[in-house]
Design a protein around this motif. Structure first.
Motif, mmCIF file in Angstrom:
data_model
loop_
_atom_site.group_PDB
_atom_site.id
_atom_site.type_symbol
_atom_site.label_atom_id
_atom_site.label_comp_id
_atom_site.label_asym_id
_atom_site.label_seq_id
_atom_site.Cartn_x
_atom_site.Cartn_y
_atom_site.Cartn_z
ATOM 1 N N LEU A 37 -12.366 -19.128 24.317
ATOM 2 C CA LEU A 37 -11.176 -19.679 23.668
ATOM 3 C C LEU A 37 -11.145 -19.356 22.173
ATOM 4 N N LEU A 38 -12.317 -19.066 21.605
ATOM 5 C CA LEU A 38 -12.383 -18.750 20.179
ATOM 6 C C LEU A 38 -12.066 -17.282 19.901
ATOM 7 N N SER A 39 -11.991 -16.471 20.950
ATOM 8 C CA SER A 39 -11.706 -15.051 20.750
ATOM 9 C C SER A 39 -10.503 -14.582 21.556
ATOM 10 N N GLY A 40 -9.851 -15.476 22.289
ATOM 11 C CA GLY A 40 -8.701 -15.116 23.099
ATOM 12 C C GLY A 40 -7.385 -15.482 22.443
ATOM 13 N N ALA A 41 -6.448 -15.947 23.270
ATOM 14 C CA ALA A 41 -5.095 -16.229 22.779
ATOM 15 C C ALA A 41 -5.043 -17.402 21.806
ATOM 16 N N TYR A 42 -6.063 -18.275 21.843
ATOM 17 C CA TYR A 42 -6.069 -19.438 20.954
ATOM 18 C C TYR A 42 -6.905 -19.223 19.698
ATOM 19 N N ALA A 43 -7.408 -18.012 19.502
ATOM 20 C CA ALA A 43 -8.221 -17.722 18.321
ATOM 21 C C ALA A 43 -7.372 -17.775 17.069
ATOM 22 N N ALA A 44 -8.040 -17.983 15.925
ATOM 23 C CA ALA A 44 -7.320 -18.118 14.658
ATOM 24 C C ALA A 44 -6.524 -16.867 14.318
ATOM 25 N N ALA A 104 -3.153 -30.847 13.575
ATOM 26 C CA ALA A 104 -1.761 -30.417 13.716
ATOM 27 C C ALA A 104 -1.708 -28.969 14.191
ATOM 28 N N ASP A 105 -0.873 -28.717 15.193
ATOM 29 C CA ASP A 105 -0.668 -27.358 15.729
ATOM 30 C C ASP A 105 -1.968 -26.707 16.172
ATOM 31 N N SER A 106 -2.886 -27.501 16.719
ATOM 32 C CA SER A 106 -4.156 -26.951 17.168
ATOM 33 C C SER A 106 -4.446 -27.371 18.600
ATOM 34 N N LEU A 107 -5.327 -26.611 19.236
ATOM 35 C CA LEU A 107 -5.895 -26.998 20.525
ATOM 36 C C LEU A 107 -7.281 -27.553 20.241
ATOM 37 N N ASP A 117 3.190 -7.047 15.838
ATOM 38 C CA ASP A 117 4.601 -7.361 15.673
ATOM 39 C C ASP A 117 4.821 -8.281 14.491
ATOM 40 N N PHE A 118 4.263 -7.886 13.355
ATOM 41 C CA PHE A 118 4.275 -8.735 12.168
ATOM 42 C C PHE A 118 5.685 -9.057 11.695
ATOM 43 N N PHE A 119 6.653 -8.139 11.895
ATOM 44 C CA PHE A 119 7.970 -8.293 11.291
ATOM 45 C C PHE A 119 8.981 -9.012 12.185
ATOM 46 N N ARG A 120 8.528 -9.469 13.386
ATOM 47 C CA ARG A 120 9.513 -10.122 14.233
ATOM 48 C C ARG A 120 9.890 -11.487 13.662
ATOM 49 N N ASP A 121 11.070 -11.947 13.999
ATOM 50 C CA ASP A 121 11.593 -13.216 13.491
ATOM 51 C C ASP A 121 10.929 -14.362 14.241
ATOM 52 N N ARG A 122 10.179 -15.217 13.523
ATOM 53 C CA ARG A 122 9.478 -16.333 14.150
ATOM 54 C C ARG A 122 10.119 -17.679 13.823
ATOM 55 N N VAL A 123 11.268 -17.688 13.174
ATOM 56 C CA VAL A 123 11.863 -18.942 12.702
ATOM 57 C C VAL A 123 12.118 -19.897 13.852
ATOM 58 N N ASP A 124 12.662 -19.353 14.961
ATOM 59 C CA ASP A 124 13.027 -20.222 16.081
ATOM 60 C C ASP A 124 11.920 -20.358 17.112
ATOM 61 N N GLU A 125 10.743 -19.785 16.847
ATOM 62 C CA GLU A 125 9.651 -19.862 17.799
ATOM 63 C C GLU A 125 8.766 -21.058 17.519
ATOM 64 N N PRO A 126 8.273 -21.723 18.559
ATOM 65 C CA PRO A 126 7.339 -22.829 18.328
ATOM 66 C C PRO A 126 6.025 -22.327 17.742
ATOM 67 N N GLN A 127 5.401 -23.182 16.947
ATOM 68 C CA GLN A 127 4.121 -22.835 16.346
ATOM 69 C C GLN A 127 3.065 -22.684 17.441
ATOM 70 N N ALA A 128 2.367 -21.560 17.451
ATOM 71 C CA ALA A 128 1.339 -21.327 18.462
ATOM 72 C C ALA A 128 0.128 -22.211 18.199
ATOM 73 N N LEU A 129 -0.464 -22.711 19.284
ATOM 74 C CA LEU A 129 -1.668 -23.520 19.150
ATOM 75 C C LEU A 129 -2.859 -22.631 18.829
ATOM 76 N N ARG A 130 -3.692 -23.062 17.904
ATOM 77 C CA ARG A 130 -4.919 -22.366 17.567
ATOM 78 C C ARG A 130 -6.086 -23.317 17.786
ATOM 79 N N ALA A 131 -7.148 -22.803 18.344
ATOM 80 C CA ALA A 131 -8.312 -23.636 18.636
ATOM 81 C C ALA A 131 -8.905 -24.210 17.352
ATOM 82 N N ARG A 132 -9.311 -25.462 17.429
ATOM 83 C CA ARG A 132 -10.046 -26.100 16.337
ATOM 84 C C ARG A 132 -11.163 -26.918 16.953
ATOM 85 N N VAL A 133 -12.367 -26.709 16.504
ATOM 86 C CA VAL A 133 -13.524 -27.426 17.022
ATOM 87 C C VAL A 133 -13.640 -28.777 16.331
#
Length: 379
Positions: free
Chosen positions: A284-291, A237-240, A297-313
């Motif tokens: 892919l394990l160290s770029g935009a798909y890394a865990a 779920a929610d992974s690449l 920007d920790f405090f930005r509102d993410r409620v309406d944003e889609p869950q980002a894909l994270r790599a999973r082997v």
């Protein structure tokens, strides 16, 4: 988003399964038995060939045909060159696709046609071209299909495609496990008789039994915590998914897993064989798909944003022999980048049984991921 509560609700899964994905996975063993019987009735089991073909050519549309060609290349490639003929055309429609024989194909070569439709004029034209060149032609196609009628008789041999036990057919499930085994099994019988691989009747029975056993372990009634397919679907779920494979048959199983994830579940996935997978997917394990990607920007509102894909082997192995394995290096690379890792390794058995188990678990996982990701949120 994946509705994980649906995974442990068998009745809700059945209502959501409009394409019959779970039924197709559960019936894979029955499809192997029916396809074996059709192959025998068509005369494949009784063939007495005078020798091996120089090369085997395979043509057909869709994920099922691609999977068959990939699997036969892995199974018979050491005995005879296996070449997949890729179609051309303006659209992925039966009437628009065309195949062409390579210039060197001739009387000492074998052409295999595999289709769940049987209405492709391009395959009929290819069979006619092969007949003029003197190639032997064997087709696996739906019974009484236009292709079957054009190939049978002087042009070649036709094996009726094994249908599901309930005689239902849905074009939306052609990438599922049922069509794969319906097309693959008669060709296993044929290539066994030609001496290109080992798939005697007793082995095919064991394959069907392994598919049944895996279906029992992965069925909708089995809870997620003890169900390897549901567990894998939940983990993805929610992974690449980065599908890393080790072993001759795990390679095509992994490539098929990535293909059906895209076609049936709408999930992008990448497949590569070890050890080449490590440099190929390492970034892919160290770029935009890394865990740990995008920590700012920790405090930005993410409620309406889609869950980002994270790599999973996802590590698929078919018990490689010889003592050489890149699995420890793969685990070290994944864990060193805080990347989650899932592993699938079949139980002891023949190479075809191991292949059947890998295909069955990943097919069930794809079905659960597709159903739980597309179902409306539960109350």
């Amino acid at each position: 988003m994946l509705d994980e509560s649906l995974l442990d609700a068998p009745e809700a899964l059945a209502r959501a399964d409009h394409r019959g994905l779970l039924r197709g996975a559960a019936e894979a063993g029955a499809r192997v038995r029916t396809a074996t019987r059709h192959a025998t009735e068509a005369g494949l089991a009784g063939l007495k060939p005078e020798g091996r073909p120089r090369a085997v050519l395979i043509a057909g549309p869709g994920v099922a045909a691609t999977g068959v060609a990939d699997l036969l290349t892995a199974l018979a490639g050491a005995s005879c060159p296996v070449t997949s003929l890729h179609p051309t055309g303006v659209a992925p429609a039966a009437g628009a696709l065309r195949w062409t024989l390579p210039g060197w194909a001739g009387a000492v070569d074998l052409l295999l046609l595999v289709t769940t439709d049987g209405a492709e004029p391009g395959l009929a034209l290819l069979a006619e071209q092969a007949y003029r060149r003197g190639c032997t032609v064997v087709a696996v196609a739906p019974q009484r299909s236009p292709l079957g009628e054009s190939v049978s008789g002087v042009h070649g041999l036709v094996v009726p495609m094994a249908t599901a036990p309930y005689e239902e057919y849905d074009e939306g499930t052609t990438a599922g496990p049922g069509p794969l085994w319906a097309l693959l099994t008669p060709l296993l019988v044929l290539l066994d008789r030609l001496g290109l691989l080992s798939a005697p009747p007793e082995t095919l029975q064991l394959v069907a039994d392994r598919l049944d056993q895996t279906a029992e372990r992965c069925g909708p009634a089995i809870a997620t915590y003890s169900n390897p397919a549901k567990t894998l679907a939940s983990e993805l779920a929610d992974s690449l998914p980065l599908v890393w494979t080790e072993g001759a048959l795990a390679g095509p199983a992994g490539r098929r897993f990535a293909a059906v994830l895209a076609e049936l579940a709408g999930r992008p996935a990448l497949a590569a064989e070890l050890p080449e997978a490590l440099p190929a997917h390492g970034m892919l394990l160290s770029g935009a798909y890394a865990a740990g990607a995008d920590p700012g920007d920790f405090f930005r509102d993410r409620v309406d944003e889609p869950q980002a894909l994270r790599a999973r082997v996802v590590l698929l192995r078919d018990r490689p022999t010889g003592g050489l394995t890149a699995a420890p290096a793969a685990r070290e690379l994944a864990l060193g980048h805080d990347t989650a890792l899932s592993e699938l390794e079949p139980e002891e058995g023949s190479e075809l049984e191991s292949l059947a188990e890998l295909l069955a678990v990943t097919d069930f996982a794809t079905a659960y991921l597709a159903l739980a990701a597309s179902a409306p949120p539960s109350d």
